[in-house]
Design a protein around this motif. Structure first.
Motif, PDB file in Angstrom:
ATOM      1  N   UNK A   6       0.838  -1.202   0.000  1.00 51.14           N
ATOM      2  CA  UNK A   6       0.000   0.000   0.000  1.00 51.14           C
ATOM      3  C   UNK A   6       0.874   1.254   0.000  1.00 51.14           C
ATOM      4  N   UNK A   7       0.482   2.219  -0.851  1.00 52.66           N
ATOM      5  CA  UNK A   7       1.140   3.534  -0.850  1.00 52.66           C
ATOM      6  C   UNK A   7       0.070   4.622  -0.839  1.00 52.66           C
TER       7      UNK A   7
ATOM      8  N   UNK B 208       0.810  11.456  -1.935  1.00 53.67           N
ATOM      9  CA  UNK B 208       2.096  11.963  -1.429  1.00 53.67           C
ATOM     10  C   UNK B 208       3.223  11.902  -2.448  1.00 53.67           C
ATOM     11  N   UNK B 209       3.020  11.301  -3.604  1.00 55.90           N
ATOM     12  CA  UNK B 209       4.113  11.204  -4.573  1.00 55.90           C
ATOM     13  C   UNK B 209       3.625  10.714  -5.920  1.00 55.90           C
ATOM     14  N   UNK B 210       4.476  10.934  -6.954  1.00 56.04           N
ATOM     15  CA  UNK B 210       4.133  10.489  -8.300  1.00 56.04           C
ATOM     16  C   UNK B 210       4.438   9.017  -8.490  1.00 56.04           C
ATOM     17  N   UNK B 211       4.345   8.573  -9.715  1.00 60.10           N
ATOM     18  CA  UNK B 211       4.627   7.177 -10.049  1.00 60.10           C
ATOM     19  C   UNK B 211       6.136   6.941 -10.105  1.00 60.10           C
ATOM     20  N   UNK B 212       6.533   5.704  -9.908  1.00 60.78           N
ATOM     21  CA  UNK B 212       7.954   5.349  -9.977  1.00 60.78           C
ATOM     22  C   UNK B 212       8.465   5.543 -11.402  1.00 60.78           C
ATOM     23  N   UNK B 213       9.765   5.875 -11.516  1.00 59.97           N
ATOM     24  CA  UNK B 213      10.357   6.099 -12.838  1.00 59.97           C
ATOM     25  C   UNK B 213      10.936   4.829 -13.446  1.00 59.97           C
ATOM     26  N   UNK B 214      11.108   3.797 -12.619  1.00 58.72           N
ATOM     27  CA  UNK B 214      11.617   2.521 -13.129  1.00 58.72           C
ATOM     28  C   UNK B 214      10.891   1.386 -12.422  1.00 58.72           C
ATOM     29  N   UNK B 215      11.008   0.185 -12.970  1.00 59.53           N
ATOM     30  CA  UNK B 215      10.427  -0.970 -12.301  1.00 59.53           C
ATOM     31  C   UNK B 215      11.093  -1.142 -10.936  1.00 59.53           C
ATOM     32  N   UNK B 216      10.350  -1.622  -9.957  1.00 64.16           N
ATOM     33  CA  UNK B 216      10.867  -1.750  -8.593  1.00 64.16           C
ATOM     34  C   UNK B 216      11.491  -3.125  -8.397  1.00 64.16           C
ATOM     35  N   UNK B 217      12.791  -3.196  -8.085  1.00 62.84           N
ATOM     36  CA  UNK B 217      13.438  -4.506  -7.896  1.00 62.84           C
ATOM     37  C   UNK B 217      13.060  -5.118  -6.551  1.00 62.84           C
TER      38      UNK B 217
END
Length: 679
Positions: free
Chosen positions: A128-129, A133-142
């Motif tokens: 959950x996020x 509070x923030x935008x989308x991630x810029x890369x896939x999350x490892x």
């Protein structure tokens, strides 16, 4: 982990200890700690379009939250996205902070797999996020392999720091990379740790991805370079020339009740030629079960004795060492050669006497287990080391025995055939001799698969076999890696068989027995005083009783292919038609089914080894953790054969033309482990 590394990575003592548990002790090792999978937090999927069973990220407003107590305590949350689609989120383990984070009216993002639940579509324990509070991630999350107490965010931060601090300049020349069509190292590592949004998760798991190919090639090249250099160093060594006059060998050959096969004679000539060289022999003697490796080893040992040197013969188990001791004594004592044996179970007085005779040079052949390479065991003039089932010894143990002499010759033996791909890679520094011909008295062993519910029929087969004057092995499995349980099973099995077959004489053999007791039981079985020998897997190697024509293996589904093949090789050594009954219990796992199918369909050890490699992979096949062979972290020897061959081609060129590249590449990939590679 040293304080300098901790400071460089900006981590606490606690985090450093957790990283050490993962085997990460240097910044370079941290950089090579690659993700096991990825999560896509770079875009939002509408709930209505989200696929079932595939990880995705959705966003919505919390419109309902409740702690339910049936069927168990759980937190249930319902969200609604902008298109009006709804999704349940279910949490079995939760805290007040979760309830606050997902309060009604809050806008959140949930990442996980959607499944059909009792109340409709749901995610169980999603990540959950807060959507505001923030935008989308810029890369896939490892997502990385980790241990308890080391969270993914801390691991990601540490690896990101290492990527910034570690020099990732290329150790390989640009021209070489261009000819191989491989990307630069820094580019490859950054791509795998932080893939761009357009890179699909499926593509990232494909070993053919150029970034993966680069890491695999670097690893294989480091291995090939180290093996080549180990070979070069060995060829520059000064070993004693072990050229005997042949007098003892001729006397032994004349006394044998059989003639050597053509394959045995060829292999002996290869070993003799090596031992006549002024540099150390490093040869692997391969032969299928029952091919006659022991007599080849004995004749090789005689050449060393004729030249005035001592020989050490090391085996992984007491029973195998004892079998070698009995065989060598039987062959050598009539020749006036003193043979002694060393094991941890020897009494102090006997051990001290054996050590004194060895140090004085009276004992010419020392046979034993790991007790041979203890610090207080000294040889007067060690010239040849023979290691049986060499893959079952730690590399540091083999190094300790080898260091008992000065540049001694080494002959390693294995009844586990090594497929070509493994020989090219892990054994690149070894010369290989293969006994590819069985002695003429060997009979084919018929293999039967029998469900354990038909045990009574198998007992009938045992009785029938013994009534013909032949003998039987009945092998009990290793249960949950417990020697005590295995021992109890063997004891219970002996009692059960004695009740079922009261007219038969049934003996018991297991690893906890004293050496003298084991020797007595084996002597009774060899002499035909016992009809059936109930044993644990200690009889896997080295036991030779030609009158035994039936092998029964209980719970065969629990054993590996190499072990099953070794055990089966204990029968078929005489003139009688021999059988091996594999008793199995259902249900069978897919792995167990695959193993039993292979052992049922094949008798050729090399084909079984090839199939075993396919089923298990090279690390487990070799017992690599035990053998100390550096595990290939990225390359797969079956899949990456083409890369291995390229690494083999480039290694000698680089050694000859670019020693600076070789040094830089080995320092990066092997570090302190390189000392073990020539053992």
């Amino acid at each position: 982990m040293n304080p300098v590394t901790q400071k460089l990575l900006k981590i606490t003592d606690t985090t450093a200890k957790k990283l050490e548990k993962l085997g990460l002790n240097t910044p370079w090792e941290v950089v090579l700690h690659l993700p096991i999978r990825y999560e896509d937090e770079t875009h939002i999927t509408p709930i209505a379009d989200a696929p079932l069973g595939v990880s995705c990220q959705v966003e919505g407003e919390v419109e309902f939250q409740e702690v339910q107590f049936k069927p168990r305590r759980q937190l249930v949350v319902r969200i609604r996205d902008a298109a009006g689609s709804r999704l349940f989120l279910r949490f079995i383990h939760f805290y007040p902070s979760h309830q606050k984070q997902m309060a009604e009216g809050r806008r959140i993002r949930a990442l996980g797999e959607i499944k059909h639940g009792f109340f409709g579509s749901e995610m169980i324990h999603p990540k959950i996020r807060d959507a505001e509070s923030g935008g989308l991630a810029e890369s896939l999350t490892p997502v990385y392999p980790t241990v308890n107490g080391l969270s993914q965010p801390v691991l990601r931060r540490t690896i990101a720091t290492a990527l910034q601090e570690v020099p990732l300049h290329d150790s390989l020349p640009d021209a070489m990379l261009q000819s191989l069509k491989l990307p630069h190292l820094a580019e490859s590592l950054h791509l795998l740790h932080a893939p761009p949004p357009e890179m699909t998760i499926h593509r990232l798991s494909d070993g053919a991805l150029p970034a993966w190919q680069r890491l695999k090639f670097d690893e294989l090249l480091a291995q090939q370079l180290s093996m080549r250099l180990a070979r070069q160093k060995r060829l520059e060594g000064h070993a004693p020339v072990l050229r005997g006059d042949g007098s003892l060998s001729q006397r032994l050959l004349a006394a044998l009740p059989f003639r050597l096969t053509g394959a045995q004679q060829r292999v002996l000539a290869e070993i003799a030629a090596d031992m006549c060289q002024p540099h150390p022999m490093h040869r692997l003697l391969q032969g299928d079960v029952g091919s006659g490796k022991t007599i080849v080893a004995a004749l090789s040992a005689l050449s060393a004795v004729e030249a005035g040197y001592q020989v050490a013969v090391m085996a992984p188990t007491e029973i195998l060492a004892e079998q070698h001791f009995l065989k060598f004594s039987q062959w050598f004592e009539p020749l006036g050669i003193k043979v002694d044996w060393f094991s941890g179970s020897l009494r102090k007085k006997a051990k001290d006497g054996a050590k004194a005779a060895l140090a004085a040079g009276e004992t010419r052949i020392a046979i034993g287990t790991h007790a041979l390479f203890q610090d207080d065991v000294a040889f007067a003039r060690l010239g040849l080391v023979i290691v049986d089932e060499q893959h079952r010894f730690g590399v540091a143990q083999r190094l300790a025995l080898k260091n008992k002499g000065q540049d001694v010759h080494q002959l390693m033996m294995s009844a586990t055939p090594i497929p070509r791909t493994l020989a090219m890679s892990f054994f690149a520094d070894l010369d290989v001799s293969v006994i590819d011909e069985l002695p003429p008295n060997r009979t084919a062993v018929k293999t039967r698969l029998v469900n354990s519910v038909r045990r009574a029929q198998v007992e009938g087969l045992v009785l029938n076999t013994c009534q013909k004057g032949q003998q039987v092995y009945w092998v009990c499995p290793l249960i949950e890696e417990s020697e005590a349980l295995q021992l109890q099973t063997a004891v219970d099995t002996q009692l059960q068989l004695q009740q079922s077959l009261p007219d038969l004489s049934i003996g018991l053999l297991h690893g906890r027995m004293k050496a003298a007791e084991k020797a007595d039981v084996m002597a009774d079985f060899s002499a035909g005083k016992l009809d059936v020998l109930v044993a644990t897997t200690v009889i896997e190697v080295g036991v030779d009783v030609p009158n035994a024509s039936l092998m029964v293996i209980e719970h065969a589904e629990r054993m590996g292919l190499a072990q099953l093949h070794q055990l089966r090789g204990r029968v078929g050594r005489g003139a009688a038609v021999s059988s091996c009954v594999l008793l199995f219990s259902e249900p069978l796992s897919e792995l167990a089914k695959a193993r039993l199918k292979v052992i049922y369909e094949h008798t050729d050890g090399f084909e079984i080894a090839r199939q075993d490699l396919n089923i298990r992979g090279p690390g487990e096949f070799l017992g690599a953790r035990q053998s100390g062979v550096p595990m290939l972290r990225f390359a797969d020897l079956e899949e990456d054969m083409a890369l291995l061959e390229k690494a083999r081609d480039w290694a000698p060129k680089l050694i000859e033309e670019r020693p600076d590249v070789v040094e830089a590449h080995l320092n990066r990939w092997l570090g302190s482990r390189e000392q073990y590679l020539g053992v």
